[in-house]
Structure formats: C-alpha cells, structure tokens
Design an enzyme around this catalytic site. Sequence first.
Site, PDB file in Angstrom:
ATOM      1  N   LYS C  78       3.634  -8.795   2.480  1.00  0.00           N
ATOM      2  CA  LYS C  78       2.698  -7.947   1.749  1.00  0.00           C
ATOM      3  C   LYS C  78       2.584  -8.495   0.326  1.00  0.00           C
ATOM      4  O   LYS C  78       3.598  -8.901  -0.261  1.00  0.00           O
ATOM      5  CB  LYS C  78       3.247  -6.517   1.737  1.00  0.00           C
ATOM      6  CG  LYS C  78       2.326  -5.457   1.147  1.00  0.00           C
ATOM      7  CD  LYS C  78       2.975  -4.072   1.280  1.00  0.00           C
ATOM      8  CE  LYS C  78       2.107  -2.944   0.733  1.00  0.00           C
ATOM      9  NZ  LYS C  78       2.751  -1.618   0.907  1.00  0.00           N
ATOM     10  N   SER C 153      -0.358   1.801   2.937  1.00  0.00           N
ATOM     11  CA  SER C 153      -0.932   0.729   2.160  1.00  0.00           C
ATOM     12  C   SER C 153      -0.664  -0.669   2.723  1.00  0.00           C
ATOM     13  O   SER C 153      -1.345  -1.606   2.366  1.00  0.00           O
ATOM     14  CB  SER C 153      -0.382   0.785   0.734  1.00  0.00           C
ATOM     15  OG  SER C 153       1.009   0.501   0.717  1.00  0.00           O
ATOM     16  N   SER C 177       3.843   3.941   3.858  1.00  0.00           N
ATOM     17  CA  SER C 177       3.018   2.728   3.801  1.00  0.00           C
ATOM     18  C   SER C 177       3.380   1.636   4.796  1.00  0.00           C
ATOM     19  O   SER C 177       2.613   0.700   4.972  1.00  0.00           O
ATOM     20  CB  SER C 177       3.046   2.144   2.392  1.00  0.00           C
ATOM     21  OG  SER C 177       2.141   2.832   1.573  1.00  0.00           O
TER      22      SER C 177
END
Lengths: 94, 484, 482
Positions: C78, C153, C177
């Site tokens: 990420k 997210s 997330s």
Amino acid sequence: MSISSEDARHVAGLARLELTDKELRAYTEQLNQILNYARELEKLHTDNIEPTYSSLNTGTLLREDKVCNFTDQAGLLENGPEVAGSSFVVPRIL
Amino acid sequence: MTEYEAVIGLEIHTHLKTKSKMFCACSTEFGRPPNSNICPVCTGQPGALPVLNKEAVNLAIRCGLALNCTINKKSVFARKNYFYPDLPKGYQISQFDLPVASRGFVDIAPADGAEKRIGITRAHLEEDAGKLVHQGAEGIEGATSSYVDLNRSSVPLLEIVSEPDLRSAAEAKAYLEKIKSILQYAGISDANMEEGKLRCDANVSIRPAGAAEFGVKTEIKNMNSFRAVERAIKIEIERQKQALAAGRQIIQETRSYDEAAGQTVSMRSKEESHDYRYFPEPDLLPLLISEDWLKQAQKELPELAEQRIKRYQEEYGISAYDARVLTLDKATADFFDTAARLYAGDKKNIVNWLTTDVLGYLKNEDLELSQTKLRPANLVEMLGLIDNKTISGKIAKELIGQMLKTGESAKKLVEQSGLRQITDEAELQKIIQEILNANPRQLEQYRAGKTALKGYFVGETMKRTKGRASPPAVNQILDKLLSG
Amino acid sequence: MHKLSLKEARRKLWRGETTSELLTENVFQQIQAHEPVVQAYLSIYREQALAQAKAADERLKKGDTDGAPLLGLPLALKDNLNLAGTETTCASKILKGYISRYTATAVQKLLDAGAVITGKLNLDEFAMGSSTENSALQKTTNPWDKERVPGGSSGGAAAAVAADECFGSLGSDTGGSIRQPAAFCGIVGLKPTYGLVSRYGLVAFGSSLDQIGPLTKTVEDAALLLNVIAGYDEKDSTSVNRPPEDYTADLNSDIAGKRLAVIKELSGEGIDAGVRQAIEKMLDKLREQGAVIETVALPSFKYALAAYYLVATSEASANLARFDGVRFGHRNKSARGTLEMFKRSRAEGFGPEVKRRIMLGTYALSAGYYDAYYLKAQKVRTLIRQDYARAFAKYDAVLSPTSPSVAFKFGAKVNDPLSMYLSDIATIPVNLAGLPGISVPCGLENKLPVGLQIATPEFTERKLLQIAAAAERSSGFERMHL
C-alpha cells in the site's frame, strides 16, 4: 451543540487550511451532521470511566543514549521545496 | 499613592546534557553546519516515530530530586499543536497534565533581602524546536526569508515552572542563578544562556501591597542573559505601575523584551493566544518510573552547592562567606576541590588565591575560569614554591597573571625569568652593604634616631633585587648591619 | 502461475518447478493485461523486481533459503508504506514526488525474508475512506465488477491480490481499511493486534488505531506473511516485546467445541439482508464442524462509530500537520509569507475528505470541546473493551459481517460522508479495542463476495487464524480470476 460557519472558519485557521466560502459552508453542514450523530455519546454516563488512550497498558519504550547518525541527510534535503546550502528556506514569517 | 508589590513566576527551559536527541539517535552537538544532525524522526518525515531517550528521563528525575519535587511514577507525553516553520511535525512532544516532577522548592538568598523559599510547580520533559536564521534583516522583522536548521529539533528540554513566589527582579535573578547552579552541579545541563541552553520567560503582575488577589499578568519573553532577566522584569514592573497610576488597565498578553530600547513590547494578547489542542501522544505510552530507578537516581545525585559550602566549612575551616564565593560557579568549586586534593598545606591558601587574584582577574577580563589556561596542579605547584620560600608572595602575584594567560607551570616561569627568591645570607648582606654605602646621609639620620628609615632601606633592597629578596632575611640582615 | 496462492507458489519455487523470474514475469504480464481497468498500482517497479527475482533465483539454486521464507515471491505495498528510494504518495497531491529516505520496518522484514516488491498500491488519500474513491491520483475498480468500488482504504492492495496482480500485499487498517476491502474483493484481510506489527514507516492516520497487516488469497498466506512482519521493533514505542510464534501452527486443527458468538448489534438492522443470509449459511457450516454458536450483546457498540471518528480524526489532525510545505511535499509558490504558504499549500494539497477530517479532529480537540468529544470518545473505548472482555470470558471469538453491504457502486456514497462512515460500523470496534480481526470470504450476494469478520482476544492470532481457516475450508467460496 452546533457549529456556525464562523466556528468553522476559526477551526480552518487553527488547521492552516485556506477554504473558500463555498467549502466552508459545505464543511459546516457536514460537520454538524457528523457532530449531530456524535450526540449519541451525550447519553452515556462516563463520569467514573477511565479513558483508554491506547489498548496497550505497558510503559513506554526507552532508548539508550547512543548517537547513531542517519546516513542520507542529503536525501532529506532533496525533498525540500526550496533549499539554500543545507537549509530549508521559507518565505518571510512576519 | 498606592504601594504596589510585584508577583513574578519564571518558566525556565534548560537543555539536558545527553549525547543523542530526545526521540532519535541524532547527535545534540552544538554549532555544526545546518541540518547535519538530522534524521527522519527529527525532521518529521511521514511515518517516522519517536522513542524516548532514557538518559533524558534520568536527568529529569535528577533535576526533580534536586528541586525537592515529587517524582511522578507515571507521567504522560502530550502533543502541543501549533504551526511554525521550525517545528517539523506541527506539534511539539511535551508533557501536559502529568509532568515527570511536581511540587518542589528551592531556597534563595537574594542580594536585596533575606533567605526565602520559592515553590516549584512542576518540571516537565519536552523536545526543542529547530532554529531559524533570518535573511535580509537582523531579526524576524524585515526579514525577506528564513533558513530552517533542524539540528536543534528534538534536543531534550526540561521546563521548570516556579510558583508566583518571587517579589522583585533581584529575587527573580537570584532564583534563576540558583537553578543554574543546581543544573550545573547536578550535571543536568551546561545551563549556558549564550548558547541558548538555558532560556527563561517571566510572568509578571503587580497588586496593591498586602492584597490577596493577583493582578493581571503579562508574560515576558526574549530575555537572553541573567542581566536581561533582571532588567526586563524591573522595566515591566515599572511599566505596570505607571499604567495603573495613569488609570489604565493591564492587559493579559505576551510581551517581548527589547534590550536595546530598554522596554517591553506587546507581541500578542490573550485573545490571539494559541489554542494548543493538547492530547496524549499516541506514539508514546506513559512513562513509568520504578522505585528502583528512583533510588538509583537518588544515589547518583551529585553534591550540590549547599552541600559543598557546608563541607568546605567543616573539612577545611573555610569561612561561610568564602565557601559561598567559591561555589558560585561550579567550575571554580571543582577547581578548588582538585587543588585541595593535590595541596598538602593549609587549604585556606588556595581560597585566598582563588577568591582574590584569580576571581579578580576573571572579573577584569570578563572571563569564566574554564576559559583561562590555569589548572589546579599549576596553582598548587606555585603555592609549594611560596611555602618552600623559592618565591615570595609578591612574585607569586606576578606569576599568577602569566599562568592564567599561558597555562605555563610556575616552576618553569621561575626558572626562565630568574625570579627565584634570594635567601642566601652572604649574597644579601653584600647587596645591603652596598645600599648602605651608597646612602650615607640616610644611614646617618637613621643612626641619629630616625628609625623609620629602615623601611627605605628595605624598599631599596627590593628594588635592587627586583623583589626577589626574602623579606624576613632582609629585615634580619638590616637589623644586624644598622646596629653595627 | 499468477493464480496460485502464495503458499503454492512457494512450494513450486522450492521444488524447482519454476523460478522467481518466471513468477515475477507472470505477475507483470497480469498487471499489463488488467491494470488499464483495475488500476490498483500507483507505481510499478518492474526492473527492480526482476533484479530481486534474479538474485532470489541465485539463492534458490544454492539452496540458500534459510531465514528467507518469502524468497523470490512477488508482493506489493500500500502506498503509505515507506521504502527507501521510492515515491510514497499516500495517494495525495501533497506528497506527489516525495521520495522516501528510509524503509518501514514491516517492509524491511519482507525484504529480509527475500520478497520481490512489484510496486505500490492505491488507497484513499492518507488511508481516509472506505472505497478508494478518495485517492487523488487514480480510480481503482473492483475486479469482481468494474462498476463497483474495491472498498477502502486499502482498495489497491485488495484489488491487486484479487486480480492476481501480486501474491499478497501489505495494507494498513485504522477502522477496517484491510478487512473491508478484502471483503469487497473476496480475499482474506488480517488486522493484527495493536502492537504486534511495528508501525515505523507507516504514514500515520490514527496512531492509536493503525496497524499494518496482510491482504492475501488464503488464510494460510496471511499467516505466512504475519510470521514475517510480526515482532518487536525498537523504533516503535508501541510495539510489544513478545516471543515469536508460528501463526501457521494451528491452521489445520479442527474447531469442534470452540465457542463462537455472533454480535447481536451487527446482525440485524443496518445490515443488508443478502449479507445476513450469507453469514447465516456460513454459521451453519461452522456448526457442522462442531463449533458452538450463540449470540452475544455488546451494547456499547452503538457508540463505536462516533467515538472512532472523534479519536481517529483528532489524531489525524495532528499527524497531518507536518504537511506544511516546509521540508517536503507540495508548496504554494506564490504565497508572500509563511502563514499564507501554510494555508495555501495545505488547501491545494489535501483532498476534500482529508480536509473534512482535519476540520473535525481540530474541532474535537479545540478549547472547550475536548472533554465533550475527545475525552468522551476515549472513555467509550474503555466501555467497548469491557464489552469484548465480557464476551471473551465466555467465547473464543466473536463474529459479524465485515461490512453491512457488498461492494457498492462508484459515487453511491461520495456526497454523504456519514453513510460512507457507516460502512465501517462492524470493523471499527476491533480497532478501538486493539484486537486482532480478520475478514474471510464466506459466500456471494448478488454475485459479489461477502466477508465474515472474526475477532479474538489480544495476541491470540493463532486461534483467530485457526477459526478463519476452518471457515475458509467449509465456505465453498471460490476466488474469481480475471
């Protein structure tokens, strides 16, 4: 409690965000919507409840006082938007 | 006219003497090129995290103990939020409602009054910000841009907050000097105001003498020396008195001391004051101090000035006054301690030389003892030369000046300049006889009963020998020759 | 080969049936074929990855695999995790062009374990969002349905794994997330106990809630990655010093007799009917395996969402203060003074959701409101922990859907922040309490995956993974392949 757009302007100032009037109006409305939802919390009696700032209950970690220099200081400066010599530069403060 | 009394509290920030920074392993070394002691943590790179320096905590505990504070077994770090270009994270990691030490006191002896106890509200740990170097003007005003140097960012600080117990500028100065002395004696900080390792803000208000309520206070910043602290407070008290006398109100505000103009100037009022939005620092857990750690710190607490004053009186029979003078500056006291260990004679000899000649020299030259080249061993060597009559006290007075400047050994100086004392009786007798022969008129007057002229002959002998003649020997020989 | 699980790919590598270079090439072919639609990657490190793969192959040839359990396996990150020498954007304009000068501890552990890093993945700006629509840089789609969001997210991290564009990824989870996008994309997402994985080098959102964790194709893969990234780190004061564990150890143990509780507050109103049905079916299968399943009431959960948004945004308002245009990131060049520079740089650099949260957090901490909002919210955390503690006194784990709905369509919630926030209602309490939680695909609703969330007491990841593996075995769920 409900916040006015004047409150929102003050908060934006504290947070150093330049907002347009339109943004301010939108945020004022949305913040009120969220804070209204948060009013749920008012119903809870928490006078005798200790807060949980962290789920861990140990003491903080301690580091020995030893110097270890970082090797890529030049790299840190390279990310600077404006650099003179080995200093970051900012426009006038006052 | 109303009599007013001042109410003053000081907030003192002191750097802690650690090798590495508060929350990262960068060096705390002073005076390096801009941004050469920086890393991801102290420049606030995204994702970097703080880890607390154990020695900073240790020094904070030591300071708390020296200030007679309660050391809190649990203290909490908090984020103090504000934006400034020298503050990399946009918040300073500090302590807020749970500081490492609270509720202590120190006793001060101000120049203008009796000994007095001053309360310490709290002492808390925090990190320093970076440094700004303003371009295009002397200060921030008028500058066209500023350079940001983060070498100082995250250097450990201890903020010591006093109770509003101080009643005059002289008391404030005495308190600040006392704190400095404790910081230096306990090895907590160099407490050097010139390098910014000791900084001080003052909260000042006045009230009618005897009133119970406090007046409205102002906070005075930008005082960069002990003298500035005393002067700024004096000036601010006077300003407040005049304002009240003229029927004006005191406004709660922050004021800056302008040394050149000799006045304090408004910076910002309470209404414009910061909303720091303190909250517990989630990147650090509470600081826990164990009973064992506390005991260890107690054991390691170095001897402070008061204890030395007592020891000097008890061990060496030094007067209270002299002991106080010796301990005003830790470097002088350390010098004395080393010299006393090396010197077999009466330690008061060391005191006499230190408090008169050495301190006099320092005062004239505006120097600190550590800035001179004089070392305890050299002074002791010189005292030895006096004791074994190699040199006279008068010669020694000349020597000490050179030793302070050059660091040369007393023995070597004596050899080089032929300052050795003349004690040889035959040699002295020959010189004195010559002087008597050269002054027949004075000799006649002496023998006619004007015995005060003996001093004249002593003086001539000293002149001729450039002070090297041993005074007792000269007296003895003169007596013999004059009576003959 | 890109369709293999991490474990399967490793077996092939270790047996010499393939090479890291081939695996990596395969992954890049898949990326090339599907990125135009999926758009999970913000940066792709083709050259570096192939060089890492070649080096791994050298080691594999020599049998030098000790201490390198991920040797030669392509994984992705990420884009809020620092890797020295690479751009870290957090999907924000304010960090575009920012080059990391140090490496996050969890990422360093992947490198030390021999992993090949294929690139960095899209996210909601600064991990603030539940759909990845808040990325200022690109729009990631759900591999199951390109009209729908991948969740957030860690939307890029979930979509890349689901699309076989890597064998696993690292994400971060502040309020769901990792788990929510994993549920939306039909993969496994694990949020470890707070303090188990170092946060050093993870760009902070809500510091007391953030944890790094794996997004993987299988429960076993999640355990393999956790084995590598877990552990004490002297650079993170909130990392916990505990003896290492093998998180794969109990994966094949049966769960007969395990006492599991369905959270009452998360099984009725507010949860889509189709999601409820998929969960019910899953529960039946767990019962068939001998688990005892009951219902538990956790009454303080109704306050969790409000408490979370106050705590997380308060912390975020401070965490994002460092983006001021002084040392890195976007700077407004026309400002005549520093104050103006601060305000404009931040106004131009941050997107609307980030600004909204900074505003909320700043307000919650400001003079006069601290006690009513921030302090109150932290007290609610205590109540939530107490609720969990009562449940764990009777049960091994608590269960709920990971999200109240399956993946929704783009734009469905963008203009209604509160309804977007509500999609995290099931995952948030786990972060507030600091517990481990996992999302495992358990079925389909309207041809879209549904996630089962399991939570267990602090530092009981072995048990968590054991139950998750049992659910995975019996779910009959099949991954999709593009």
